[in-house]
Motif scaffolding. Structure first.
Motif, PDB file in Angstrom:
ATOM      1  N   ILE A 148      16.003  43.367  73.582  1.00  0.00           N
ATOM      2  CA  ILE A 148      16.236  42.675  72.317  1.00  0.00           C
ATOM      3  C   ILE A 148      17.493  43.223  71.638  1.00  0.00           C
ATOM      4  CG2 ILE A 148      15.300  42.185  70.017  1.00  0.00           C
ATOM      5  CD1 ILE A 148      12.511  42.436  71.149  1.00  0.00           C
ATOM      6  N   LEU A 149      18.332  42.322  71.180  1.00  0.00           N
ATOM      7  CA  LEU A 149      19.448  42.654  70.300  1.00  0.00           C
ATOM      8  C   LEU A 149      19.106  42.108  68.923  1.00  0.00           C
ATOM      9  CD1 LEU A 149      22.356  43.559  69.604  1.00  0.00           C
ATOM     10  CD2 LEU A 149      23.128  41.295  70.366  1.00  0.00           C
ATOM     11  N   CYS A 150      19.012  42.984  67.928  1.00  0.00           N
ATOM     12  CA  CYS A 150      18.702  42.579  66.552  1.00  0.00           C
ATOM     13  C   CYS A 150      19.994  42.586  65.751  1.00  0.00           C
ATOM     14  CB  CYS A 150      17.665  43.509  65.928  1.00  0.00           C
ATOM     15  SG  CYS A 150      17.266  43.106  64.204  1.00  0.00           S
ATOM     16  N   VAL A 151      20.475  41.395  65.409  1.00  0.00           N
ATOM     17  CA  VAL A 151      21.669  41.258  64.575  1.00  0.00           C
ATOM     18  C   VAL A 151      21.191  41.114  63.134  1.00  0.00           C
ATOM     19  CG1 VAL A 151      23.754  39.927  64.136  1.00  0.00           C
ATOM     20  CG2 VAL A 151      22.859  40.090  66.468  1.00  0.00           C
ATOM     21  N   TRP A 152      21.452  42.141  62.333  1.00  0.00           N
ATOM     22  CA  TRP A 152      20.926  42.113  60.974  1.00  0.00           C
ATOM     23  C   TRP A 152      22.059  42.320  59.966  1.00  0.00           C
ATOM     24  CZ3 TRP A 152      20.769  46.366  57.531  1.00  0.00           C
ATOM     25  CH2 TRP A 152      21.165  47.587  58.078  1.00  0.00           C
ATOM     26  N   GLY A 153      21.804  41.888  58.750  1.00  0.00           N
ATOM     27  CA  GLY A 153      22.795  42.014  57.692  1.00  0.00           C
ATOM     28  C   GLY A 153      22.420  41.133  56.522  1.00  0.00           C
ATOM     29  N   GLY A 154      23.310  41.068  55.542  1.00  0.00           N
ATOM     30  CA  GLY A 154      23.041  40.307  54.328  1.00  0.00           C
ATOM     31  C   GLY A 154      22.921  38.823  54.593  1.00  0.00           C
ATOM     32  N   LYS A 155      22.384  38.131  53.608  1.00  0.00           N
ATOM     33  CA  LYS A 155      22.181  36.683  53.749  1.00  0.00           C
ATOM     34  C   LYS A 155      23.537  35.973  53.790  1.00  0.00           C
ATOM     35  CE  LYS A 155      21.779  35.962  48.737  1.00  0.00           C
ATOM     36  NZ  LYS A 155      23.013  35.187  48.573  1.00  0.00           N
ATOM     37  N   GLY A 156      23.591  34.919  54.588  1.00  0.00           N
ATOM     38  CA  GLY A 156      24.755  34.061  54.592  1.00  0.00           C
ATOM     39  C   GLY A 156      26.016  34.634  55.203  1.00  0.00           C
ATOM     40  N   CYS A 157      25.881  35.660  56.050  1.00  0.00           N
ATOM     41  CA  CYS A 157      27.095  36.255  56.635  1.00  0.00           C
ATOM     42  C   CYS A 157      27.401  35.687  58.024  1.00  0.00           C
ATOM     43  CB  CYS A 157      26.985  37.778  56.685  1.00  0.00           C
ATOM     44  SG  CYS A 157      25.650  38.421  57.700  1.00  0.00           S
ATOM     45  N   GLY A 158      26.697  34.643  58.445  1.00  0.00           N
ATOM     46  CA  GLY A 158      27.051  33.946  59.673  1.00  0.00           C
ATOM     47  C   GLY A 158      26.374  34.456  60.919  1.00  0.00           C
ATOM     48  N   LYS A 159      25.212  35.066  60.802  1.00  0.00           N
ATOM     49  CA  LYS A 159      24.535  35.623  61.982  1.00  0.00           C
ATOM     50  C   LYS A 159      24.091  34.514  62.930  1.00  0.00           C
ATOM     51  CE  LYS A 159      21.520  37.731  59.368  1.00  0.00           C
ATOM     52  NZ  LYS A 159      22.112  37.464  58.024  1.00  0.00           N
ATOM     53  N   SER A 160      23.305  33.582  62.446  1.00  0.00           N
ATOM     54  CA  SER A 160      22.763  32.524  63.316  1.00  0.00           C
ATOM     55  C   SER A 160      23.865  31.593  63.811  1.00  0.00           C
ATOM     56  CB  SER A 160      21.691  31.722  62.574  1.00  0.00           C
ATOM     57  OG  SER A 160      20.583  32.547  62.233  1.00  0.00           O
ATOM     58  N   PHE A 161      24.801  31.227  62.938  1.00  0.00           N
ATOM     59  CA  PHE A 161      25.845  30.293  63.338  1.00  0.00           C
ATOM     60  C   PHE A 161      26.765  30.919  64.386  1.00  0.00           C
ATOM     61  CE2 PHE A 161      29.980  28.099  62.452  1.00  0.00           C
ATOM     62  CZ  PHE A 161      29.612  26.884  62.990  1.00  0.00           C
ATOM     63  N   ASN A 162      27.118  32.184  64.207  1.00  0.00           N
ATOM     64  CA  ASN A 162      27.966  32.838  65.198  1.00  0.00           C
ATOM     65  C   ASN A 162      27.245  32.991  66.530  1.00  0.00           C
ATOM     66  OD1 ASN A 162      30.577  33.365  64.079  1.00  0.00           O
ATOM     67  ND2 ASN A 162      29.631  34.825  62.685  1.00  0.00           N
ATOM     68  N   LEU A 163      25.920  33.168  66.484  1.00  0.00           N
ATOM     69  CA  LEU A 163      25.164  33.230  67.738  1.00  0.00           C
ATOM     70  C   LEU A 163      25.268  31.906  68.490  1.00  0.00           C
ATOM     71  CD1 LEU A 163      21.833  35.137  66.906  1.00  0.00           C
ATOM     72  CD2 LEU A 163      23.685  35.875  68.414  1.00  0.00           C
ATOM     73  N   GLU A 164      25.160  30.796  67.766  1.00  0.00           N
ATOM     74  CA  GLU A 164      25.272  29.495  68.419  1.00  0.00           C
ATOM     75  C   GLU A 164      26.675  29.283  68.986  1.00  0.00           C
ATOM     76  OE1 GLU A 164      23.997  26.378  65.866  1.00  0.00           O
ATOM     77  OE2 GLU A 164      21.913  27.045  65.819  1.00  0.00           O
ATOM     78  N   LEU A 165      27.687  29.707  68.238  1.00  0.00           N
ATOM     79  CA  LEU A 165      29.054  29.576  68.737  1.00  0.00           C
ATOM     80  C   LEU A 165      29.268  30.423  69.984  1.00  0.00           C
ATOM     81  CD1 LEU A 165      31.137  29.652  65.415  1.00  0.00           C
ATOM     82  CD2 LEU A 165      30.564  27.657  66.804  1.00  0.00           C
ATOM     83  N   CYS A 166      28.706  31.636  69.982  1.00  0.00           N
ATOM     84  CA  CYS A 166      28.828  32.501  71.161  1.00  0.00           C
ATOM     85  C   CYS A 166      28.150  31.878  72.370  1.00  0.00           C
ATOM     86  CB  CYS A 166      28.229  33.876  70.866  1.00  0.00           C
ATOM     87  SG  CYS A 166      29.192  34.907  69.749  1.00  0.00           S
ATOM     88  N   CYS A 167      26.970  31.315  72.163  1.00  0.00           N
ATOM     89  CA  CYS A 167      26.252  30.682  73.272  1.00  0.00           C
ATOM     90  C   CYS A 167      27.070  29.542  73.864  1.00  0.00           C
ATOM     91  CB  CYS A 167      24.893  30.170  72.801  1.00  0.00           C
ATOM     92  SG  CYS A 167      23.651  31.450  72.540  1.00  0.00           S
ATOM     93  N   LYS A 168      27.645  28.717  72.995  1.00  0.00           N
ATOM     94  CA  LYS A 168      28.415  27.591  73.511  1.00  0.00           C
ATOM     95  C   LYS A 168      29.699  28.066  74.175  1.00  0.00           C
ATOM     96  CE  LYS A 168      29.587  22.851  72.582  1.00  0.00           C
ATOM     97  NZ  LYS A 168      29.305  21.691  71.745  1.00  0.00           N
ATOM     98  N   ARG A 169      30.335  29.082  73.623  1.00  0.00           N
ATOM     99  CA  ARG A 169      31.574  29.583  74.215  1.00  0.00           C
ATOM    100  C   ARG A 169      31.320  30.179  75.595  1.00  0.00           C
ATOM    101  NH1 ARG A 169      36.207  32.058  72.006  1.00  0.00           N
ATOM    102  NH2 ARG A 169      35.981  30.531  70.322  1.00  0.00           N
ATOM    103  N   LEU A 170      30.220  30.891  75.766  1.00  0.00           N
ATOM    104  CA  LEU A 170      29.935  31.583  77.026  1.00  0.00           C
ATOM    105  C   LEU A 170      29.099  30.754  77.989  1.00  0.00           C
ATOM    106  CD1 LEU A 170      29.124  35.152  75.628  1.00  0.00           C
ATOM    107  CD2 LEU A 170      31.298  34.297  76.525  1.00  0.00           C
ATOM    108  N   GLY A 171      28.656  29.573  77.571  1.00  0.00           N
ATOM    109  CA  GLY A 171      27.827  28.761  78.455  1.00  0.00           C
ATOM    110  C   GLY A 171      26.411  29.279  78.601  1.00  0.00           C
ATOM    111  N   VAL A 172      25.894  29.930  77.563  1.00  0.00           N
ATOM    112  CA  VAL A 172      24.520  30.435  77.563  1.00  0.00           C
ATOM    113  C   VAL A 172      23.630  29.401  76.890  1.00  0.00           C
ATOM    114  CG1 VAL A 172      22.986  32.266  76.754  1.00  0.00           C
ATOM    115  CG2 VAL A 172      25.311  32.828  77.504  1.00  0.00           C
ATOM    116  N   PHE A 173      22.512  29.064  77.533  1.00  0.00           N
ATOM    117  CA  PHE A 173      21.595  28.061  77.006  1.00  0.00           C
ATOM    118  C   PHE A 173      20.389  28.761  76.376  1.00  0.00           C
ATOM    119  CE2 PHE A 173      23.997  25.977  80.302  1.00  0.00           C
ATOM    120  CZ  PHE A 173      24.330  24.764  79.719  1.00  0.00           C
ATOM    121  N   PRO A 174      20.268  28.717  75.053  1.00  0.00           N
ATOM    122  CA  PRO A 174      19.170  29.434  74.392  1.00  0.00           C
ATOM    123  C   PRO A 174      17.939  28.567  74.155  1.00  0.00           C
ATOM    124  CG  PRO A 174      20.714  28.728  72.739  1.00  0.00           C
ATOM    125  CD  PRO A 174      21.229  28.197  74.065  1.00  0.00           C
TER     126      PRO A 174
END
Length: 395
Positions: free
Chosen positions: A123-149
């Motif tokens: 497990i990788l836990c990406v944590w931080g303040g609200k609204g700093c782009g955690k979930s959205f950047n994860l989706e961008l990373c998945c699409k950039r790397l071709g990872v299907f979540p």
């Protein structure tokens, strides 16, 4: 209700009706034995597989295979395709974020392939303040790397049925593993806002599902290639599957069960973007908008609101479109608004040739951006200053 039996017509010989009823019971019993669903064939609707035709209760399309009878059509976790992200290349992904995500995915897949990398957290836990782009950047990373979540939301970690969230997590994990084996493409499981779903806060009461969900994640970390697919933890109920990396987002992982976040199971990483990273992300989000003056405008906008997170600037961009929307409403008229907005989708009264993409007139100039930002910041402060709940629940 009409009772329409599947028995043969009444015959003149003695015992004909009785023999017909006996045959109907045999058919119904055989149908119950053939059912392998969770209800075991004992449900009334399932018993209608004997041949009884009653559309009032069974319907005329799916019949005994309706969702109310078997549950086969209920929502399942599926591979996310990111169809809502039209062009991932137009969004900036901070190098630190992309590097951390790619390293986590690669390490887990390498160790599953036999690499000697020591103890690699699942497990990788990406944590931080609200609204700093955690979930959205994860989706961008998945699409950039071709990872299907396969994505799990915090709301799915609780259920009226005890044990269902744990079973759901195992099913999602297996879905990702099967897709990886079948397609040859990397997959992962993403759990958004895990602390909101299973975290312990002041005066909260833990539920059985809170405990089971966290225990399931712990078990996946300990045995990532052997996942239970049955109701009991027996060796013959376990399925071998590829190791699937898990990424969770959280605001405060300290409210999670401590053994889940220990070293070896979870890699904790705090994401707090710098002003420069926020500026680049804001610039890419605004690039191409009418009136936008380039990266210098993004820098000035970010500097004008130094304490605001990334989602604030997304709201600023959206607010800049309000005047264009008001002009659109004035042009079509309030009485025609519903038909114009929904009619193009095939409803009566709309123009089938109209498209929302034709809406123009947005002003993303620096002046408009600063005005929208000041308005949103003022409303944020009003919420903090007024705080009506202090008056309403004073006693």
């Amino acid at each position: 209700m009409r009772a329409v039996a599947a028995a043969s017509p009444v015959v003149s010989r003695p015992g004909g009706v009785r023999s017909g009823r006996l045959r109907s019971r045999v058919v119904a019993a055989r149908a119950r034995e053939e059912r392998t669903d969770a209800l075991g064939g004992q449900d009334y609707i399932l018993s209608q597989a004997s041949g009884v035709r009653e559309e009032l209760f069974k319907g005329s399309i799916l019949g005994v295979d309706a969702d109310v009878a078997t549950g086969d059509l209920r929502a399942r976790g599926e591979i996310k395709q990111f169809g809502d992200i039209k062009d991932h290349a137009s969004y900036h992904i901070p190098d630190r974020f992309l590097d951390r995500f790619a390293t986590h995915i690669a390490k887990n897949l390498l160790i599953d392939g036999g690499a000697n990398l020591g103890s690699v957290p699942l497990i990788l836990c990406v944590w931080g303040g609200k609204g700093c782009g955690k979930s959205f950047n994860l989706e961008l990373c998945c699409k950039r790397l071709g990872v299907f979540p396969v994505v799990v939301s915090a709301g799915e970690l609780e259920d009226p049925t005890a044990g269902e969230p744990g079973a759901m997590l195992r099913r999602r994990y297996l879905t990702a593993g099967k897709h990886m084996s079948a397609s040859g493409a990397p997959t992962c499981v993403i759990v958004n806002d895990v602390d909101a779903g299973v975290g312990r806060f002041k005066d909260d009461k833990a539920t059985v599902n809170n405990q089971i969900a966290q225990a399931t994640l712990m078990n996946l970390c300990d045995e990532p290639n052997r996942v239970s697919v049955g109701g009991e933890w027996r060796s013959d109920d376990r399925a071998h599957c590829p190791r699937v990396p898990i990424v969770v987002t959280a605001n405060d992982p300290s409210v999670l069960y401590a053994p889940l976040t220990r070293n070896g199971r979870t890699d904790l990483w705090m994401w707090e973007p710098t002003r420069g990273e926020i500026t680049k992300m804001v610039h890419d989000a605004l690039d191409g908008a009418p009136g936008y003056g380039g990266e210098s405008d993004a820098l000035e906008l970010v500097n004008a609101f130094p304490s605001q997170p990334l989602d604030f600037f997304g709201a600023v961009r959206s607010r800049c479109a309000d005047d264009a929307v008001r002009r659109f409403i004035a042009r079509v008229g309030l009485e025609n608004l519903g038909a114009t907005l929904c009619g193009h989708r095939g409803r009566e009264g709309g123009d089938p040739g109209w498209s929302a993409s034709t809406l123009t007139g947005m002003d993303a100039s620096l002046r408009s951006l600063l005005e929208a930002g000041a308005e949103i910041a003022r409303e944020q402060q009003n919420v903090m200053d007024v705080a009506l709940s202090r008056e309403y629940v004073a006693n």
